[in-house]
Scaffold this motif. Structure first.
Motif, PDB file in Angstrom:
ATOM      1  N   GLY A 126      19.545   1.688  31.683  1.00  0.00           N
ATOM      2  CA  GLY A 126      20.513   1.539  32.782  1.00  0.00           C
ATOM      3  C   GLY A 126      21.378   2.773  32.907  1.00  0.00           C
ATOM      4  N   GLU A 127      21.722   3.336  31.756  1.00  0.00           N
ATOM      5  CA  GLU A 127      22.553   4.551  31.738  1.00  0.00           C
ATOM      6  C   GLU A 127      21.799   5.697  32.433  1.00  0.00           C
ATOM      7  N   GLU A 180      16.816   1.327  42.994  1.00  0.00           N
ATOM      8  CA  GLU A 180      15.781   0.339  43.322  1.00  0.00           C
ATOM      9  C   GLU A 180      15.598   0.245  44.846  1.00  0.00           C
ATOM     10  N   ALA A 185      17.132  -7.229  36.395  1.00  0.00           N
ATOM     11  CA  ALA A 185      17.210  -7.687  37.793  1.00  0.00           C
ATOM     12  C   ALA A 185      16.266  -6.873  38.680  1.00  0.00           C
ATOM     13  N   VAL A 190      22.809  -9.990  34.804  1.00  0.00           N
ATOM     14  CA  VAL A 190      24.007  -9.204  34.455  1.00  0.00           C
ATOM     15  C   VAL A 190      24.839  -9.989  33.448  1.00  0.00           C
ATOM     16  N   ASP A 191      25.916  -9.360  32.956  1.00  0.00           N
ATOM     17  CA  ASP A 191      26.779 -10.014  31.974  1.00  0.00           C
ATOM     18  C   ASP A 191      27.337 -11.318  32.552  1.00  0.00           C
ATOM     19  N   GLY A 230      23.102  -1.373  30.620  1.00  0.00           N
ATOM     20  CA  GLY A 230      23.736  -0.078  30.822  1.00  0.00           C
ATOM     21  C   GLY A 230      24.031   0.632  29.508  1.00  0.00           C
ATOM     22  N   GLY A 231      24.149  -0.132  28.420  1.00  0.00           N
ATOM     23  CA  GLY A 231      24.490   0.487  27.140  1.00  0.00           C
ATOM     24  C   GLY A 231      23.406   0.320  26.083  1.00  0.00           C
ATOM     25  N   LEU A 254      19.524   5.425  34.729  1.00  0.00           N
ATOM     26  CA  LEU A 254      19.526   5.164  36.176  1.00  0.00           C
ATOM     27  C   LEU A 254      20.894   5.486  36.777  1.00  0.00           C
ATOM     28  N   ASP A 255      21.961   5.126  36.057  1.00  0.00           N
ATOM     29  CA  ASP A 255      23.319   5.401  36.557  1.00  0.00           C
ATOM     30  C   ASP A 255      23.565   6.908  36.648  1.00  0.00           C
ATOM     31  N   HIS A 290      26.850 -10.155  22.550  1.00  0.00           N
ATOM     32  CA  HIS A 290      26.348 -10.366  23.911  1.00  0.00           C
ATOM     33  C   HIS A 290      24.980  -9.738  24.168  1.00  0.00           C
ATOM     34  N   GLY A 339      19.249  -8.432  30.368  1.00  0.00           N
ATOM     35  CA  GLY A 339      20.158  -7.302  30.597  1.00  0.00           C
ATOM     36  C   GLY A 339      20.121  -6.899  32.061  1.00  0.00           C
ATOM     37  N   HIS A 392      21.830 -11.862  25.968  1.00  0.00           N
ATOM     38  CA  HIS A 392      20.992 -11.529  27.136  1.00  0.00           C
ATOM     39  C   HIS A 392      19.590 -12.134  26.973  1.00  0.00           C
ATOM     40  N   GLY A 422      23.997   2.688  39.423  1.00  0.00           N
ATOM     41  CA  GLY A 422      22.820   3.406  39.890  1.00  0.00           C
ATOM     42  C   GLY A 422      21.565   2.558  40.024  1.00  0.00           C
ATOM     43  N   GLY A 423      21.392   1.581  39.114  1.00  0.00           N
ATOM     44  CA  GLY A 423      20.145   0.793  39.099  1.00  0.00           C
ATOM     45  C   GLY A 423      19.812   0.174  40.446  1.00  0.00           C
ATOM     46  N   VAL A 477      19.253  -4.375  33.855  1.00  0.00           N
ATOM     47  CA  VAL A 477      18.071  -3.755  34.465  1.00  0.00           C
ATOM     48  C   VAL A 477      16.951  -4.793  34.707  1.00  0.00           C
TER      49      VAL A 477
HETATM   50  O1  KG4 Z   1      23.802  -5.886  31.234  1.00  0.00           O
HETATM   51  P1  KG4 Z   1      24.679  -5.185  32.208  1.00  0.00           P
HETATM   52  O2  KG4 Z   1      25.226  -5.988  33.367  1.00  0.00           O
HETATM   53  O3  KG4 Z   1      25.914  -4.526  31.509  1.00  0.00           O
HETATM   54  C1  KG4 Z   1      25.809  -3.884  30.255  1.00  0.00           C
HETATM   55  O4  KG4 Z   1      25.960  -4.604  29.247  1.00  0.00           O
HETATM   56  O5  KG4 Z   1      25.533  -2.672  30.290  1.00  0.00           O
HETATM   57  O6  KG4 Z   1      23.827  -3.934  32.768  1.00  0.00           O
HETATM   58  C2  KG4 Z   1      24.348  -2.992  33.676  1.00  0.00           C
HETATM   59  C3  KG4 Z   1      23.238  -1.983  34.007  1.00  0.00           C
HETATM   60  C4  KG4 Z   1      23.704  -0.801  34.851  1.00  0.00           C
HETATM   61  O7  KG4 Z   1      23.245   0.395  34.244  1.00  0.00           O
HETATM   62  C5  KG4 Z   1      23.026  -1.021  36.209  1.00  0.00           C
HETATM   63  O8  KG4 Z   1      22.721   0.199  36.876  1.00  0.00           O
HETATM   64  C6  KG4 Z   1      21.778  -1.757  35.798  1.00  0.00           C
HETATM   65  O9  KG4 Z   1      22.193  -2.633  34.755  1.00  0.00           O
HETATM   66  N1  KG4 Z   1      21.209  -2.576  36.891  1.00  0.00           N
HETATM   67  C7  KG4 Z   1      19.989  -2.370  37.431  1.00  0.00           C
HETATM   68  C8  KG4 Z   1      19.830  -3.303  38.478  1.00  0.00           C
HETATM   69  N2  KG4 Z   1      20.965  -4.069  38.523  1.00  0.00           N
HETATM   70  C9  KG4 Z   1      21.803  -3.596  37.547  1.00  0.00           C
HETATM   71  N3  KG4 Z   1      19.033  -1.468  37.116  1.00  0.00           N
HETATM   72  C10 KG4 Z   1      17.896  -1.489  37.841  1.00  0.00           C
HETATM   73  N4  KG4 Z   1      17.693  -2.344  38.875  1.00  0.00           N
HETATM   74  C11 KG4 Z   1      18.614  -3.256  39.233  1.00  0.00           C
HETATM   75  N5  KG4 Z   1      18.375  -4.085  40.229  1.00  0.00           N
END
Ligand code: KG4
Ligand code: ZN
Length: 340
Positions: A171-172, A192, A281, A308-309, A143-144, A174-175, A116, A277, A120, A187-188, A279
């Motif tokens: 993403g981690e 934001e 967004a 997102v996923d 996030g990972g 930011l979380d 996956h 991924g 992305h 957190g992301g 972030v």
């Molecule tokens: O790709 P994803 O949906 O799941 C993983 O595979 O990790 O990414 C999730 C990550 C989280 O850390 C979340 O805080 C971040 O994406 N995220 C964002 C935003 N929307 C989600 N980070 C920054 N700005 C955003 N708008």
């Protein structure tokens, strides 16, 4: 009657989203469904694998029925079953893989496991007339994972990783920062939102070496000490100062992501940079990329709903791999790690 060509169902359950999508000819969305467990995760301040995998089980079947209803096709019309089998949370991945195998057996259709993370990078190719041009530099920010790729073709052997985070993912970071600041999960998006009202007036140091690797764990420690030395706690901070801290922290991360992706684009002489991924967004990241690229590259982002996923990118990339001769069988396994 519409002529059906190659129809693939994508199944994605790697983390807290349960998603199905039927995609025609690797790019055209016929149906798309997603159910998120973010509300449950928010209560616990993060993803709890056992809870999200049970949620996948609960929503999976009704969501699948809705997916076929929206598409207006019967399962027999499918040509391929594509499922995320890595990377992700093992209990969650197992739910998706078991349903994919059941479909493959019941319908007697081919099965393909999709990584996956690479999917992305496929997200901007969905429902898009202005698709990115190969070869491209791909930045994955989730996030990972925080990784840079050179993608010359969609065959797995033509996808090369050129950089990655040495510790935390963007993403981690930011979380974790949002948790330190008492802002909740994920957190992301919340950082934001706060950052939009603030100014990036504080400097949080971030690794900026000449290579294409990243490191974000020091940033979290820098934030911790910043809060400590300035006697800032959840109760004492003003909303203006919190917005400035969020803007500064967000800037430190996005600055290095954009910088390294553009350097990679120049080194590999590509025309396009693809960003995918969760972030991706982030609107500030999108703006910064567009400003710094100075028209040297086209910066390709997925539609917001595909940042997102989601299962649509799994169906799309699965079709591309299948067309290049990649295929799995019922021995397909899950893994918490990416192939790359
Ligand atoms: O790709 P994803 O949906 O799941 C993983 O595979 O990790 O990414 C999730 C990550 C989280 O850390 C979340 O805080 C971040 O994406 N995220 C964002 C935003 N929307 C989600 N980070 C920054 N700005 C955003 N708008
Ligand atoms: Zn992801």
């Amino acid at each position: 009657m519409v002529k059906l060509k190659m129809l693939t169902i994508g199944i994605e359950t790697s983390c807290d989203e349960t998603s199905f999508s039927i995609v025609r000819d690797a790019k055209e969305l016929i149906s798309y469904k997603v159910a998120s467990s973010a509300d449950v995760c928010a209560k616990y301040g993060g993803v709890v694998p056992e809870i999200v995998s049970r949620r996948h089980l609960q929503v999976l079947y009704p969501l699948l029925v809705e997916t076929f209803d929206e598409a207006g096709i019967s399962p027999q019309h499918l040509d391929l079953i594509a499922v995320t089998n890595r990377p992700g949370l093992v209990p969650s991945l197992l739910v998706g893989l078991a349903s994919a195998k059941a479909m493959a057996i019941g319908l007697n259709k081919p099965l393909i496991g999709v990584d996956h993370i690479i999917a992305h990078l496929y997200a901007p190719f969905l429902n898009n007339v202005d698709v990115p041009r190969l070869p491209f530099v791909g930045l994955i920010v989730s996030g990972g994972h925080t990784e840079l790729f050179l993608v010359s073709d969609w065959h797995p052997r033509a996808i090369k990783r050129i950089g990655r985070t040495r510790d935390d993912a963007a993403g981690e970071a930011l979380d974790k920062a949002a948790k330190l600041l008492g802002l909740g999960y994920p957190g992301g998006p919340v950082i934001e939102k706060m950052a939009q009202k603030g100014e990036a007036k504080y400097r949080f140091p971030c690794y900026k070496g000449d290579d294409f690797d990243f490191s974000f764990s020091g940033l979290k420690t820098a934030l911790l000490y910043f809060l400590k030395y300035n006697n800032i706690s959840g109760d004492s901070v003003s909303s203006g100062q919190l917005s400035d801290i969020c803007a500064s922290f967000q800037y430190a991360i996005m600055d290095v992501l954009v910088d390294k992706a553009i350097k990679a684009g120049l080194k590999y002489s590509v025309k396009d940079i693809v960003v995918g991924g969760g972030v991706s967004a982030n609107r500030f990241l999108r703006q910064l990329f567009n400003i710094r690229s100075e028209n040297r590259f086209r910066i390709c982002f997925p539609e917001m709903r595909f940042s997102v996923d989601n299962a649509a990118m799994i169906a799309g990339l699965g079709t591309q791999w299948f067309l290049r001769g990649v295929l799995d069988d019922l021995n397909l396994q899950v893994s918490s790690k990416s192939y790359w």
